[in-house]
Design an enzyme around this catalytic site. Sequence first.
Site, PDB file in Angstrom:
ATOM      1  N   LYS A   1       0.851  -1.190   0.000  1.00 45.99           N
ATOM      2  CA  LYS A   1       0.000   0.000   0.000  1.00 45.99           C
ATOM      3  C   LYS A   1       0.887   1.241   0.000  1.00 45.99           C
ATOM      4  CE  LYS A   1      -3.449   2.461   2.685  1.00 45.99           C
ATOM      5  NZ  LYS A   1      -4.576   2.337   3.601  1.00 45.99           N
TER       6      LYS A   1
ATOM      7  N   LYS B   1      -2.174  -1.452  -3.897  1.00 47.82           N
ATOM      8  CA  LYS B   1      -3.067  -0.305  -3.723  1.00 47.82           C
ATOM      9  C   LYS B   1      -2.258   0.980  -3.718  1.00 47.82           C
ATOM     10  CE  LYS B   1      -5.927   1.817  -0.293  1.00 47.82           C
ATOM     11  NZ  LYS B   1      -6.210   1.934   1.081  1.00 47.82           N
TER      12      LYS B   1
HETATM   13  C1  PBG Z   1      -7.474   3.283   5.665  1.00 47.39           C
HETATM   14  C2  PBG Z   1      -7.756   3.083   4.229  1.00 47.39           C
HETATM   15  C3  PBG Z   1      -7.592   3.982   3.166  1.00 47.39           C
HETATM   16  C4  PBG Z   1      -8.143   3.357   2.052  1.00 47.39           C
HETATM   17  C5  PBG Z   1      -8.581   2.089   2.441  1.00 47.39           C
HETATM   18  N1  PBG Z   1      -8.328   1.932   3.785  1.00 47.39           N
HETATM   19  C6  PBG Z   1      -7.098   5.381   3.124  1.00 47.39           C
HETATM   20  C7  PBG Z   1      -5.768   5.765   3.568  1.00 47.39           C
HETATM   21  O1  PBG Z   1      -4.863   4.939   3.746  1.00 47.39           O
HETATM   22  O2  PBG Z   1      -5.608   6.961   3.787  1.00 47.39           O
HETATM   23  C8  PBG Z   1      -8.264   3.987   0.694  1.00 47.39           C
HETATM   24  C9  PBG Z   1      -9.348   3.433  -0.180  1.00 47.39           C
HETATM   25  C10 PBG Z   1      -9.733   4.301  -1.316  1.00 47.39           C
HETATM   26  O3  PBG Z   1      -9.177   5.394  -1.542  1.00 47.39           O
HETATM   27  O4  PBG Z   1     -10.659   3.893  -2.024  1.00 47.39           O
HETATM   28  N2  PBG Z   1      -6.227   3.084   6.125  1.00 47.39           N
END
Ligand code: PBG
Length: 321
Positions: free
Chosen positions: A193, A246
């Site tokens: 991520k 992601k």
């Molecule tokens: C929380 C999380 C995030 C997303 C999924 N879980 C945001 C972040 O890390 O700030 C993003 C999902 C999306 O943008 O569709 N940690």
Amino acid sequence: MKRPMRLRQNRLMRDLVAEARFTRGQLLQPLFAVEGIAADQPITGLGETARQPLDSLLKRIGADLEAGVTQFLLFPVPGTKGESGFRPDFAAKTIGEIKKRFGSDLLLWVDTCLCSLTSHGHCGVFHAKGAHAGQLDLEATRAELANLAKTYAAAGADGISPSDMMDGRVAAIRSALDGAGLGETPIMSYSTKFSSCFYGPFREAADSAPKFGDRKAYQIDARNRTDAIESSVRCAEEGADLLMVKPGMTSIDLILPIHEATGKPVGAYQVSGEYASLTLLAEKGLVSFDDALLETWAVFKRAGAQYLITYGARHAKRLGL
Ligand code: PBG
């Protein structure tokens, strides 16, 4: 002369030789359960995915099941926030109600993170005092995450999806689940991520934007391939069953290398900013939304994604999947 155009000349010919397509059972629909609101609240760019109170969320899931969706990723957004010692009551109640109503007709994956729970919006907790005051408290963070995971799974979650990116969290969650007799509950880790600009609409929806600083001290730097692959390898070693990249659209180059390095199924998350870019282009009349969505899905599959989290999962049947 080679004549590849012969096999592209009409739709049935193209269908015959098409390689890459998800089945509906490989698409996950995100849901936002929000405590303390009376009616649905739309989210910029996410179309029919709204912030929802429980009763309307249950109706929505019913309609989604009719439309062929079977996999959901739930984001619980509680009404009260704190610094630590989180009480997962709202999430547990929501999970319990969904499973009571729909049972094994669906798989309910639950995003497991602290950013919707903390008053500061970060994905971990901080040392309040002492020499490390103001720094992330990793041990306390892992303990909070493990506790949430245990509660979610005990409430009926079919799988736990940690999205926080704190070192060692998958191992902590796995051992907490196993210790609580929840050894059958799989972990779908947000394993690679990145720190990204493309989470904007989500943070509005989950009320989780950091109140100070950013997430660069725990999420991966988009310039780093080695770190990105290693991060998924570590999650696999710590016991993650499913891995993920992601934001998905900017990470398709990593899907196969991660699969090859781990032997695990690797999915992708078409994140809120990526999805919103399609809806906003369509609103301006610059693309056909359905065609653009299907094109992106084909690319994920071509790149080797085993599953896809997308705000458009509920359109799959209508789009012929
Ligand atoms: C929380 C999380 C995030 C997303 C999924 N879980 C945001 C972040 O890390 O700030 C993003 C999902 C999306 O943008 O569709 N940690």
